[in-house]
Design an enzyme around this catalytic site. Structure first.
Site, PDB file in Angstrom:
ATOM      1  N   ALA A 120       1.464 -17.573 -14.498  1.00 54.56           N
ATOM      2  CA  ALA A 120       2.044 -18.095 -13.228  1.00 54.56           C
ATOM      3  C   ALA A 120       1.823 -18.091 -12.172  1.00 54.56           C
ATOM      4  CB  ALA A 120       2.531 -19.193 -13.549  1.00 54.56           C
ATOM      5  N   ALA A 152       0.859  -1.162   0.305  1.00 52.82           N
ATOM      6  CA  ALA A 152       0.154   0.142  -0.061  1.00 52.82           C
ATOM      7  C   ALA A 152       0.836   1.402   0.427  1.00 52.82           C
ATOM      8  CB  ALA A 152      -0.749   0.059   1.336  1.00 52.82           C
ATOM      9  N   SER A 153       2.124   1.280   0.334  1.00 51.58           N
ATOM     10  CA  SER A 153       2.909   2.398  -0.217  1.00 51.58           C
ATOM     11  C   SER A 153       3.422   2.814  -1.462  1.00 51.58           C
ATOM     12  CB  SER A 153       3.990   2.053   0.194  1.00 51.58           C
ATOM     13  OG  SER A 153       4.902   1.549  -0.782  1.00 51.58           O
ATOM     14  N   VAL A 178       6.282 -10.064   2.938  1.00 49.84           N
ATOM     15  CA  VAL A 178       4.958 -11.139   2.820  1.00 49.84           C
ATOM     16  C   VAL A 178       5.351 -12.299   1.901  1.00 49.84           C
ATOM     17  CG1 VAL A 178       3.172  -9.265   3.004  1.00 49.84           C
ATOM     18  CG2 VAL A 178       4.435 -10.057   0.781  1.00 49.84           C
ATOM     19  N   SER A 190      -4.702 -10.268 -12.254  1.00 51.98           N
ATOM     20  CA  SER A 190      -4.550  -9.491 -13.330  1.00 51.98           C
ATOM     21  C   SER A 190      -4.837 -10.225 -14.569  1.00 51.98           C
ATOM     22  CB  SER A 190      -2.517  -9.781 -13.523  1.00 51.98           C
ATOM     23  OG  SER A 190      -2.711  -9.160 -14.867  1.00 51.98           O
ATOM     24  N   TYR A 201       4.716 -14.571 -14.063  1.00 53.03           N
ATOM     25  CA  TYR A 201       4.028 -13.466 -13.079  1.00 53.03           C
ATOM     26  C   TYR A 201       2.805 -14.488 -13.943  1.00 53.03           C
ATOM     27  CZ  TYR A 201       1.077  -9.465 -13.195  1.00 53.03           C
ATOM     28  OH  TYR A 201       0.077  -8.055 -12.057  1.00 53.03           O
TER      29      TYR A 201
END
Length: 257
Positions: free
Chosen positions: A167, A22-23, A74, A152, A165
Site C-alpha cells: 500500500a 543511504a547508510s 523522515v 517496489s 508495504y
C-alpha cells in the site's frame, strides 16, 4: 569530473544530491554511484551514524566534491524541516533528491498492528511528501531538479503478507505521477524505480531455501545487485533523461511483469 550548476550569483557550484536511507543497501549504492560522477552527496541516516559516515568517506574517496552524513527521522515533519534548514545554511540544498529510506513488515493483515501500519506508511509515503514539500520549491526556483522515489514491484502488483508495504509503495507511485505533473513546467522530473528482489539485508529474514525458491521464480535466476538499481537512478538524475517524468520503472529481471 564534477557536475556543476550555475547559481544566481553567476558562480559555478557542484550538484548536490540528498539520498535518504543511504547508510546501507540501495541508498548507499546510489550515494557511491553519484559520487563517482562528481556529485556532492548528503548521506541521510536515522540511527546508523557510523555506517553513514563510512559511506560519506567512501563518497569522498570516489570523487565527490563534498559528502556528509546527516541525521533525520523522515517520519517527522520537524526533522525534515531541521534537515532543510541545516543544508540551506551550509549552501547545500539538493539538486537531486533520492528517497531510498524504507522498512518492511512480513505477516498477514489480520496480525498487523495499527502502529506498524502507520510506521510503514510514514517512512515510505509521508516522508516522500515531506521531502518534496521542503526541497521541491528550491528545485522549481532553479528551474531544474531530479526527484527519484525507490518504490517496489509490490507497489504495482501487491504481495500477500506485505499489505502495508504494498500500500505504501502503491501510494508512492501515485504521488510520483502527481508530482511529475505539478513540477514539469519548472523543469523538475519526478520518477520512481520499482525493483523486484534486490540483494540487500531486507532479505535477511528469509531462510536459504526460501531465497533459492525466489531465485528460481526470476527468469534471470538471480537477484538484482544494489549497484544495478543505482545505475538506473544515475541515468534518471544525470543521464539524458530530461524528458522522462512521471514513470514507475521496473527493475525485476523479468519477474512479476
Amino acid at each position: 569530473m564534477t557536475i556543476n550548476r550555475l547559481e544566481a550569483s553567476g558562480r559555478q557550484a557542484p550538484y548536490c544530491a540528498l539520498v535518504t536511507g543511504a547508510s546501507r543497501g540501495i541508498g548507499a549504492a546510489v550515494a557511491r554511484r553519484l559520487a563517482r560522477e562528481g556529485v556532492g552527496v548528503i548521506v541521510h541516516y536515522h540511527r546508523s551514524r557510523e555506517q553513514a559516515e563510512a559511506v560519506a568517506a567512501e563518497c569522498l574517496a570516489l570523487g565527490a566534491p563534498f559528502a556528509q552524513a546527516a541525521a533525520a527521522d523522515v517520519r517527522l515533519s520537524a526533522d525534515i524541516a531541521a534537515l532543510k534548514t541545516g543544508l540551506e545554511q551550509a549552501g547545500r540544498m539538493p539538486d537531486i533528491l533520492v528517497h531510498a529510506a524504507g522498512i518492511a513488515h512480513y505477516g498477514l493483515l489480520e496480525d498487523l498492528a495499527e502502529e506498524a501500519w502507520d510506521d510503514i506508511q510514514h517512512v515510505h509515503l509521508k516522508a516522500a511528501y515531506g521531502l518534496a514539500k521542503r526541497f521541491g520549491p528550491t528545485m522549481s526556483w532553479r528551474r531544474h531538479g531530479r526527484i527519484v522515489h525507490v518504490s517496489s514491484v509490490w507497489g504495482v502488483v501487491g504481495a500477500a503478507g506485505e499489505a502495508a508495504y504494498s500500500a505504501a509503495k502503491g501510494g508512492l507511485n501515485g504521488l510520483t505521477k502527481a508530482l511529475a505533473r505539478e513540477m514539469a513546467l519548472a523543469g523538475v522530473t519526478v520518477n520512481a524505480v520499482a525493483p523486484g528482489l534486490v540483494d540487500t539485508d531486507m532479505l535477511a529474514e528469509l531462510e536459504e531455501a526460501e531465497l533459492e525458491a525466489l531465485r528460481e521464480e526470476v527468469p534471470m535466476k538471480r537477484f538484482a545487485d544494489p549497484d544495478e538499481v543505482a545505475e538506473l537512478i544515475r541515468f534518471l538524475t544525470l543521464g539524458g533523461a530530461g524528458y522522462i517524468t512521471g514513470q514507475v520503472i521496473g527493475l525485476t529481471g523479468g519477474w512479476r511483469m
